[in-house]
Design a protein around this motif. Structure first.
Motif: not given
Length: 117
Positions: A33-51
């Motif tokens: 239940x702890x929280x961490x704030x993260x900056x989104x560097x980016x998203x990308x697809x590889x082998x029909x999956x999203x990362x």
């Protein structure tokens, strides 16, 4: 490693004083239940999956998750398979290495870690 699904809030962060940069951020709620704030560097697809690649605000280690869009909400899933993680990490470096150079940040392979929280 166990599968860790994380709930998060999505908001926009405007920490840059000059006003010319806009960073998406997410708050990850971990199993304890702890929280961490993260900056989104980016998203990308590889082998029909999203990362998605995330950079915790107070850390230099990049976190990479598989993600799914479930009715408009992102579900983040830990990458459990070592071979998949290595392939995804290599794709991350190919796509994003140098992207943050304008902000004097560069990511080395040792800055990528599997999230075991």
């Amino acid at each position: 490693m166990e599968n860790n699904n994380h709930d998060h809030d999505h908001n926009h962060d405007h920490d840059c004083e000059c006003g010319c940069h806009e960073h998406d951020t997410v708050k990850l709620t971990l199993e304890d239940d702890s929280e961490i704030e993260c900056e989104v560097i980016g998203t990308f697809d590889l082998n029909e999956k999203n990362y998605i690649a995330l950079l915790p605000v107070d850390d230099e280690d990049v976190l990479i998750y598989n993600f799914e869009d479930l009715d408009g909400e992102l579900q983040l899933n830990t990458i459990e398979d070592e071979a998949e993680f290595e392939e995804v990490s290599a794709a991350f470096f190919e796509l994003f290495d140098g992207v943050e150079e304008d902000e004097d940040e560069e990511y080395d392979e040792e800055d990528i870690e599997e999230d075991e929280e």
